[in-house]
Design an enzyme around this catalytic site. Sequence first.
Site, PDB file in Angstrom:
ATOM      1  N   SER A 164       0.837  -1.197   0.000  1.00 43.72           N
ATOM      2  CA  SER A 164       0.000   0.000   0.000  1.00 43.72           C
ATOM      3  C   SER A 164       0.875   1.252   0.000  1.00 43.72           C
ATOM      4  CB  SER A 164      -0.951  -0.036   1.205  1.00 43.72           C
ATOM      5  OG  SER A 164      -1.857   1.033   1.191  1.00 43.72           O
ATOM      6  N   HIS A 280      -8.647   0.550  -0.141  1.00 47.21           N
ATOM      7  CA  HIS A 280      -8.333  -0.329  -1.265  1.00 47.21           C
ATOM      8  C   HIS A 280      -9.582  -1.044  -1.792  1.00 47.21           C
ATOM      9  CE1 HIS A 280      -4.064   0.350  -1.232  1.00 47.21           C
ATOM     10  NE2 HIS A 280      -4.073   0.237   0.085  1.00 47.21           N
TER      11      HIS A 280
END
Length: 393
Positions: A164, A280
């Site tokens: 991430s 996400h």
Amino acid sequence: MLRRLTACMRRMRVDERSASGGIGADDSPLRGMLAGAAQFGEGGEQMAPELQWATQPYPARPGPRPAPRPLPRDHAVLLFPGEGSQYLGMGRQLMHIPAVKDLYDLASETVKWDVAAVCQGADAAALAARAQVCVLVTSLAALEAAREARPGLPQRARAAAGFSLGEVTALVFAGAIDLEPALRFVELRQAALAAAGAGRGGLATLWLAPAADLRALLRDAAAHAAEQGDDEPFAEVANYLYPGCKVVAGSEAALRWLEARGAGRGVRRAARVAAAGPLHCRAVRRAAPPLREALRMMEVRDPRITVVSNVDAKPYRDAKHIVRQLPLQACSPVRWEQTLHALFARPRGGGAGGEGGGGGFPQVLALGPGRALRATLKQVNAKAWDNCLQIDV
């Protein structure tokens, strides 16, 4: 909120760079340090898209003898953590390293708040609110500790990936994005994601039995949330961690259903992730436009080493690819299991232990706060885990 973020982002100032395209060494020792850290190729050669230790199963046609190349065991792969790995006090034990102190000072000057004080203080809420900057800076501080613990090893890096937020750190290390604009970018990234996900649900980690039908589970959870009147019912995979373990983003009723009913459907365990909202997933896709515009205002270069994207587990090809895909990474599932497979993939006929594979296995460095990346690596690739060094901060 997103409109205000976009307006602020339009005012972002990106410092002019030297003609060489790197970070200049005239203002701070850190600038020279990072400029050197980004240049890993022998003689300035451009890295190929595929991993350099992936050898061919058949010999090439006879020709001029090539220059000796380092064996895979002499190469390194770098892994950088994401938001959620932070903890109070991180970085404190590295402050005796001059380059680390320079790093925190330069970061503080850039973002206009004391990064070291937030990382090493006692205010958990302040750290959570500014986690992305703090994790990025502390991960680069771990890199300096690695230089001392294993001199020369970081310079032999041929590939990197980050979970991430850590993907931005990997791109800084690869010379694709300079440190100062990267710090401003991740501040915007955290604010944009928080605004896009506010009140829209959360995250839960699911440990699954082999027979579990995850697709059906998520479909039924979303259907239940719709019946319960969730404004935007959804349940989808946010992180592919390793076989049998996924992080799911969902609306509140969908997550409650998974916690209550999952045990009868192959969910061995479910645990909420401490997060202000979902990440996400499609629910936060409104965060992508301001991030894309910010990247277009920044100087982005081709990465000097392989950096594998979380979006599709494929290497970034060039600067245009980064500008196009990095904003999508913030609202797409983190395919971490697939990213690790891509990092350590070898062609058929090339064994990892040296039987046709060029000998040895690359050294892996897990850099930054937390130990989750190394623990996950063990579940995906035991050989890589066996060659992984955790650099504590």
